[in-house]
Design a protein around this motif. Structure first.
Motif, short mmCIF file in Angstrom:
data_model
loop_
_atom_site.label_atom_id
_atom_site.label_comp_id
_atom_site.label_asym_id
_atom_site.label_seq_id
_atom_site.Cartn_x
_atom_site.Cartn_y
_atom_site.Cartn_z
N VAL A 46 12.10 -4.59 -19.43
CA VAL A 46 13.51 -4.89 -19.15
C VAL A 46 13.65 -5.58 -17.80
N ILE A 47 12.77 -5.27 -16.85
CA ILE A 47 12.79 -5.98 -15.57
C ILE A 47 12.41 -7.44 -15.78
N LYS A 48 11.42 -7.68 -16.61
CA LYS A 48 11.00 -9.06 -16.90
C LYS A 48 12.12 -9.83 -17.59
N LEU A 49 12.83 -9.18 -18.53
CA LEU A 49 13.94 -9.85 -19.21
C LEU A 49 15.08 -10.12 -18.23
N ALA A 50 15.34 -9.17 -17.34
CA ALA A 50 16.40 -9.36 -16.35
C ALA A 50 16.05 -10.51 -15.41
N ARG A 51 14.79 -10.59 -14.99
CA ARG A 51 14.38 -11.69 -14.11
C ARG A 51 14.53 -13.04 -14.80
N ASP B 182 17.17 -14.34 -9.28
CA ASP B 182 17.36 -13.93 -7.89
C ASP B 182 17.72 -12.45 -7.76
N GLY B 183 17.91 -11.77 -8.87
CA GLY B 183 18.25 -10.35 -8.83
C GLY B 183 19.61 -10.06 -8.24
N LYS B 184 20.53 -11.03 -8.28
CA LYS B 184 21.85 -10.86 -7.67
C LYS B 184 22.76 -9.94 -8.46
N ASP C 256 6.42 -4.51 -4.53
CA ASP C 256 7.52 -3.83 -5.20
C ASP C 256 8.53 -4.82 -5.77
N VAL C 257 9.18 -4.43 -6.87
CA VAL C 257 10.24 -5.24 -7.45
C VAL C 257 11.38 -5.35 -6.45
N GLN C 258 11.83 -6.57 -6.17
CA GLN C 258 12.89 -6.82 -5.20
C GLN C 258 14.19 -7.16 -5.94
N LEU C 259 15.21 -6.35 -5.74
CA LEU C 259 16.53 -6.59 -6.32
C LEU C 259 17.55 -6.60 -5.20
N LYS C 260 18.44 -7.59 -5.20
CA LYS C 260 19.45 -7.67 -4.14
C LYS C 260 20.36 -6.44 -4.17
N LEU C 261 20.58 -5.89 -5.36
CA LEU C 261 21.43 -4.70 -5.48
C LEU C 261 20.63 -3.42 -5.32
#
Length: 460
Positions: free
Chosen positions: A257-262, A267-269, A300-305
């Motif tokens: 799901v992280i890969k699909l979101a990316r 940009d993980g905004k 680590d996975v970097q997410l702006k939120l």
């Protein structure tokens, strides 16, 4: 068309109200709500817990007021009012294909998505040994101060046309019934179930729960393609916020799901990671959960939120019928006293904090998307006006209807008269039998030829 246009004309008046909150005393209006920009929502996890700013839920959390924590927060009430206006026009905009901001909850099978929704909403969702969620479920939570007893409405229609109210405890059976009725030809159905929960107070949100991404199943050969496709379909619009639900003990970087979101949010905004089953991580001898949540390492996975940790009800908690307020108290005790988890700042854990964070993010998305929504509504209204303009006038009385019939008969009579006199000859091949003058001439020629064939020549 006219009914839909009336509904849309009526609902569009709600949009100007989204930019401000109504005053609660004397009918006055408060200052406009200005949430932080969407890509500037605080995710700074380096701030020590003692210096972290207290959010609207914190006074209630600190005092252990688990029954009605939202009464402590005027700011949260204003945000909820704004989001409530959006939820009340959601099904209308959806009917005319206008995308609106929302929150999509995605995760792999058994990641704890449905448990998270239960924790937030207080609504029990169906559970099973294998795939629990077989159809997308759109959960809308609204508030109405006049409601004394919370109720729900469950339907396959986003407008809840003809649906009946039920108690919160009956939602699980209603969802199961609709699932068995509509997910017949395929184990996973693309059709959505709509659930509306109305209570006196609380955050107003729209959460979309999708079937978990599943790799293998005896019930469906291509279940991975179907579940992954559903996730992509729902997270693709830029208006939605993506809640990626991840078990604390999983490898965040390899989560599908992280890969699909990316893929759709590189940009993980607009992606917020929600970490479940944190009590499992607390029991492990070695765990890098704190590093993963605080995104300390380059790996680590970097997410702006950022990431937010919660504790949901276990199967034993469900069997013991643990109340939400008891779960929240247990959750707070875990994060405050566990030697490993207490290193997490207050902003990064707790169900109440997650509810506040999601509401603020969604409110920011509303502000950001509102100009596009207004333009889309104006464009759709223009299309509907054009469609209405070519429709005949509505016949309201018997006299109007009789007059219309007389006009049609007059037109038919005039058309026949012109055709008889050869004043009008249509070029349409389908009208050849209605060309009366040529048809009469053909009949006369045929009669003449027939006479010549059947009679002696000396008669002519």
């Amino acid at each position: 068309c006219s009914a839909g246009s009336k509904c849309l004309f009526f609902k569009v008046w709600a949009f100007p109200e989204m930019g401000r909150a109504k005053g609660k005393q004397g009918g006055s209006q408060s200052a406009p709500i200005t949430p932080p920009p969407f890509d500037q929502v605080s995710t700074d996890s380096t701030v020590p817990p003692s210096t972290t700013a207290m959010g609207p839920f914190e006074p209630a959390l600190a005092k252990g007021n688990w029954d009605e924590p939202l009464r402590e927060s005027r700011a949260m009430a204003e945000l909820s009012e704004k989001l409530g206006l959006l939820e009340r026009v959601r099904h209308v905009c959806q009917a005319v294909s206008i995308p609106l901001p929302g929150v999509v909850v995605v995760g792999e099978q058994s990641a704890g998505k449905s448990s998270l929704l239960e924790n937030i909403s207080g609504v029990q969702f169906p559970r099973a040994q294998n795939t629990c969620t077989r159809m997308p479920c759109v959960l809308t939570m609204l508030t109405d101060p006049t409601v004394t007893e919370p109720f729900a409405i469950v339907s396959m229609d986003p407008g809840f046309e003809g649906a009946e109210k039920c108690s919160i405890s009956e939602v699980e059976d209603a969802i199961s019934h609709l699932t068995e009725e509509h997910a017949v030809s395929s184990f996973i159905s693309r059709n959505a179930i709509y659930v509306k929960v109305v209570r006196s107070e609380g955050p107003q949100l729209s959460l979309m729960d999708l079937p978990g991404v599943t790799h293998n199943s005896d019930q469906m050969e291509n279940i991975h393609d179907v579940t992954a496709g559903l996730v992509e379909e729902y997270i693709k619009p830029e208006e939605v916020v993506i809640l990626c639900v991840l078990p604390a003990t999983s490898d965040f970087g390899n989560a599908e799901v992280i890969k699909l979101a990316r893929k759709h949010d590189p940009d993980g905004k607009r992606t917020l990671g929600v970490v479940t089953k944190c009590d499992d991580a607390a029991r492990m001898e070695v765990s890098d959960i704190v590093d993963k949540v605080l995104m300390r390492r380059s790996m680590d996975v970097q997410l702006k939120l950022g990431f937010h940790c919660v504790v949901n009800r276990s199967q034993k908690n469900i069997e013991d019928d643990m109340a939400r307020k008891d779960l929240w108290a247990k959750e707070q005790e875990l994060f405050e006293k566990d030697p490993r988890l207490r290193a997490l700042p207050r902003d990064n854990w707790g169900t109440l904090g997650l509810m506040e964070k999601v509401a603020r993010i969604q409110a920011s998305r509303v502000d950001e998307c509102l100009p596009k929504i207004r333009d889309a509504v104006r464009c759709k209204l223009g299309e509907i006006r054009d469609e209405l303009s070519v429709l005949p006038a509505q016949l309201k009385s018997e006299a109007d209807r009789q007059s219309a019939v007389d006009r049609v008969l007059h037109l038919v009579r005039e058309d026949l008269r012109r055709r008889v006199r050869a004043e009008f000859i249509s070029s349409n091949p389908d009208d050849k039998d209605l060309a009366i003058a040529p048809r009469v001439a053909d009949l006369a020629r045929g009669f003449r030829d027939n006479l010549r064939e059947q009679n002696p020549e000396w008669l002519f």
